[in-house]
Design an enzyme around this catalytic site. Structure first.
Site, PDB file in Angstrom:
ATOM      1  CD  GLU A 106      -2.946  -1.297   0.499  1.00  0.00           C
ATOM      2  OE1 GLU A 106      -3.047  -0.445  -0.393  1.00  0.00           O
ATOM      3  OE2 GLU A 106      -3.757  -2.225   0.654  1.00  0.00           O
ATOM      4  CB  CYS A 145      -1.600   7.374   1.225  1.00  0.00           C
ATOM      5  SG  CYS A 145      -2.906   6.512   2.088  1.00  0.00           S
TER       6      CYS A 145
HETATM    7  P1  NAD Z   1       8.536   4.494   4.714  1.00  0.00           P
HETATM    8  O1  NAD Z   1       8.447   3.633   3.510  1.00  0.00           O
HETATM    9  O2  NAD Z   1       9.715   5.350   4.878  1.00  0.00           O
HETATM   10  O3  NAD Z   1       8.454   3.613   6.049  1.00  0.00           O
HETATM   11  C1  NAD Z   1       7.380   2.724   6.280  1.00  0.00           C
HETATM   12  C2  NAD Z   1       7.855   1.557   7.109  1.00  0.00           C
HETATM   13  O4  NAD Z   1       8.804   0.794   6.364  1.00  0.00           O
HETATM   14  C3  NAD Z   1       8.567   1.964   8.390  1.00  0.00           C
HETATM   15  O5  NAD Z   1       8.143   1.102   9.413  1.00  0.00           O
HETATM   16  C4  NAD Z   1      10.032   1.753   8.061  1.00  0.00           C
HETATM   17  O6  NAD Z   1      10.834   1.484   9.175  1.00  0.00           O
HETATM   18  C5  NAD Z   1       9.958   0.549   7.145  1.00  0.00           C
HETATM   19  N1  NAD Z   1      11.094   0.386   6.218  1.00  0.00           N
HETATM   20  C6  NAD Z   1      11.923   1.340   5.723  1.00  0.00           C
HETATM   21  N2  NAD Z   1      12.809   0.786   4.858  1.00  0.00           N
HETATM   22  C7  NAD Z   1      12.531  -0.547   4.815  1.00  0.00           C
HETATM   23  C8  NAD Z   1      13.058  -1.646   4.079  1.00  0.00           C
HETATM   24  N3  NAD Z   1      14.068  -1.496   3.224  1.00  0.00           N
HETATM   25  N4  NAD Z   1      12.509  -2.849   4.254  1.00  0.00           N
HETATM   26  C9  NAD Z   1      11.463  -3.030   5.091  1.00  0.00           C
HETATM   27  N5  NAD Z   1      10.914  -2.021   5.821  1.00  0.00           N
HETATM   28  C10 NAD Z   1      11.439  -0.790   5.674  1.00  0.00           C
HETATM   29  O7  NAD Z   1       7.196   5.332   4.714  1.00  0.00           O
HETATM   30  P2  NAD Z   1       6.775   6.462   5.739  1.00  0.00           P
HETATM   31  O8  NAD Z   1       7.609   7.669   5.470  1.00  0.00           O
HETATM   32  O9  NAD Z   1       6.725   5.892   7.106  1.00  0.00           O
HETATM   33  O10 NAD Z   1       5.259   6.721   5.300  1.00  0.00           O
HETATM   34  C11 NAD Z   1       4.882   7.660   4.344  1.00  0.00           C
HETATM   35  C12 NAD Z   1       4.548   6.989   3.046  1.00  0.00           C
HETATM   36  O11 NAD Z   1       3.564   5.979   3.247  1.00  0.00           O
HETATM   37  C13 NAD Z   1       3.929   7.940   2.037  1.00  0.00           C
HETATM   38  O12 NAD Z   1       4.485   7.700   0.776  1.00  0.00           O
HETATM   39  C14 NAD Z   1       2.466   7.561   2.032  1.00  0.00           C
HETATM   40  O13 NAD Z   1       1.770   7.853   0.864  1.00  0.00           O
HETATM   41  C15 NAD Z   1       2.554   6.095   2.274  1.00  0.00           C
HETATM   42  N6  NAD Z   1       1.282   5.609   2.794  1.00  0.00           N
HETATM   43  C16 NAD Z   1       0.493   4.822   2.007  1.00  0.00           C
HETATM   44  C17 NAD Z   1      -0.752   4.405   2.469  1.00  0.00           C
HETATM   45  C18 NAD Z   1      -1.656   3.541   1.646  1.00  0.00           C
HETATM   46  O14 NAD Z   1      -2.582   2.980   2.224  1.00  0.00           O
HETATM   47  N7  NAD Z   1      -1.471   3.407   0.346  1.00  0.00           N
HETATM   48  C19 NAD Z   1      -1.163   4.786   3.736  1.00  0.00           C
HETATM   49  C20 NAD Z   1      -0.331   5.581   4.492  1.00  0.00           C
HETATM   50  C21 NAD Z   1       0.889   5.977   4.027  1.00  0.00           C
END
Ligand code: NAD
Length: 510
Positions: free
Chosen positions: A231, A265
């Protein structure tokens, strides 16, 4: 806190200790042991845990929304309505639907397989890794968690390192309802821990977060063939036609763009308004936006941003747009922003161009760029001109027209005269198109997605052999007759029956 440090590195936030990557093998085997017992529980028993969780959630609603608000900077009422209530409703939905969605389902069997029975059985997948972001740190971890639990899986949840108190809250809730040992484990750490978790061969990965992280996860789960739901981000368009309820559309645009400080998002990140109403719409938009208060009090409307690096990204997008000729109608010029502050005034931009970063990349902040359009075709083209495909909204009082336009939106969710809400309706599937994601959650599909669906066919085992088994001698012509008589434009049941009987007779010999 310095801009480069995540909150989890700040000792003041840590009540739980960071999870060491070296602990993962034990965590995985604990989850596998938990899974063995939990997956065998009748679904009623599993749903009882979730019911208890719902009651506990409501009992602790005040404290939970306080913790979410303090961890993210969002207004408490938003924490209540967009996180606590959404999770409570997701659980209630599972209590009503999961048993039916996961019940063994009879399927039809084609005439060529006459005498057999078919059905689909849903089984838990095993150990599910749930990795969640900071913008809705409670809801985006809990909703997939309860779906996966209803399906009988064991969970390893890795919430965002930016909001560790919310992770602790999640852990405490599952402890309080007495989940059996090993069924829910919560880990504390950053991207390196998330990556190591994904590399630890879970049976399923459910990820919510940024596109680049989604790609990094796919680079691990793809070659390992681990089923994964992603997502990801969005750049959601809102189209306002000349026959829309203008005041409602203005209020909807403002809430859709600025709720949670635009860190949603499905935020409205691009607003397209019909030329004939553009000027009056914009006047009202500016007027209503200037009434909003930014801060963290109960009387405020827009909370503060959650993390500094997001403020920097917003600054880059707004500055680049202004340098390229855009006009800022509300809010402050980025050059005047207080260094290190998370407080951003809502910004409305005009004179924007479709190829600007602020119209193409996810801004994820309180920024609303507005563009005019002349024709329906142009509006659809502009709205679909995006790498993303999460949700979109169309505003018109002619519902038939609105639905026609929605039919042409290349987004996985769409709203007519409303914004953001599809994620809050647990009866609707939720997912993203294009770079906004892969796979679905919510609705019956969500709980089924957390299940291994075994397709079963049953034969009573009395016949010596099937018509399509060896030997093939003399069967080619009969199968040709079968094809011709059943699947061609000149269907003939008489010939079909005769050919089938002959094939059966051949099967009896020997
Ligand atoms: P992010 O991708 O930086 O982090 C999300 C999670 O992934 C965190 O827990 C982080 O520690 C983990 N992570 C980071 N690198 C990783 C890796 N290489 N392998 C596995 N896990 C890893 O995202 P964010 O900054 O926390 O959130 C914002 C983003 O999330 C925005 O782009 C937003 O649009 C998106 N988002 C999408 C939805 C949806 O339902 N489509 C909902 C909310 C947020």
């Amino acid at each position: 806190m310095t801009n480069s440090q995540s909150r989890i590195e700040q000792s003041e936030f840590i009540g739980a200790s960071l999870t060491e990557i070296s602990q993962l093998p034990t965590i995985i085997s604990t989850a596998r042991a938990g899974f063995r017992e939990y997956s065998q529980m009748p679904i009623d028993q599993r749903l009882n845990f979730l019911r208890k969780l719902r009651y506990r959630l409501v009992e602790r609603q005040d404290e939970i929304s306080d913790v979410i608000a303090a961890s993210t900077g969002k207004i408490k009422v938003e924490a209540l309505t967009t996180e606590v209530m959404v999770v409570a409703d997701a659980i209630l939905h599972l209590e009503k639907r999961a048993k039916k969605a996961l019940a063994t389902t009879r399927a039809k069997t084609p005439i060529t397989f006459i005498g057999k029975q078919s059905y689909v059985e849903y089984k838990a997948r095993g150990v599910v890794a749930i990795i969640s972001p900071w913008n809705f740190p409670f809801m985006l971890a809990m909703v997939p968690a309860v779906e996966a639990l209803a399906a009988g899986n064991a969970l390893i949840i890795k919430p965002s390192e930016e909001t560790p108190p919310v992770g602790m809250l999640i852990e405490s809730l599952f402890q309080e309802i007495g989940m059996p040992p090993g069924v829910v484990q919560v880990l504390y750490g950053g991207g390196d821990l998330g990556e190591a978790l994904v590399r630890s061969s879970p049976d399923f990965v459910h990820f919510t977060g940024a596109v680049n992280t989604g790609r990094a996860i796919s680079a691990v789960t793809g070659p390992e063939l681990i089923p994964t739901t992603l997502e990801l981000g969005g750049k959601d368009p809102m189209i306002v036609f000349e026959d829309a309820n203008i005041k409602r559309a203005v209020n909807g645009a403002i809430w859709g763009a600025f709720a949670n400080s635009g860190q949603v998002c499905m935020s409205v990140e691009r607003l397209y308004v019909h030329n004939s109403i553009f000027d009056s719409f914009l006047d009202l938009l500016v007027q209503e936006t200037s009434k909003l208060n930014v801060g963290n009090d109960a009387n405020d409307d827009i909370g503060t941003m959650t993390i500094h690096r997001q403020v920097e990204l917003v600054k880059r997008h707004v500055k680049a747009a202004l340098d390229d000729g855009a006009k800022l109608l509300t809010g402050d010029h980025p050059d005047t922003w207080e260094e290190g502050s998370l407080k951003l005034q809502p910004m409305i931009l005009t004179n924007v161009k479709q190829d600007m970063a602020v119209m193409q990349e996810e801004t994820f902040g309180p920024v609303l760029p507005v563009m005019r359009f002349d024709s329906t075709e142009e509006a659809i083209e502009l709205a679909n001109d995006s790498r993303f495909g999460l949700t979109s909204s169309v505003w018109t009082q002619d519902l038939a027209r609105g639905k026609r336009v929605i039919s042409r939106m290349r987004t996985a969710g769409a709203l007519l005269n409303d914004v953001l809400l599809t994620i809050g309706n647990p009866y609707l599937p939720y997912g993203g198109n294009k770079e906004s994601g892969v796979g679905y959650e919510h609705a019956d599909l969500g709980v089924q997605n957390f299940s291994l669906q075994t397709a079963v066919m049953v034969d009573r085992g009395r016949k010596l052999r099937e018509v399509n088994w060896f030997p093939y001698l003399g069967k080619e012509e009969l199968f040709q007759d079968l094809l011709q008589s059943y699947w061609s434009s000149t269907r003939n049941f008489g010939i079909f029956g005769l050919s089938y009987l002959r094939l059966l007779r051949k099967g009896r010999k020997g």
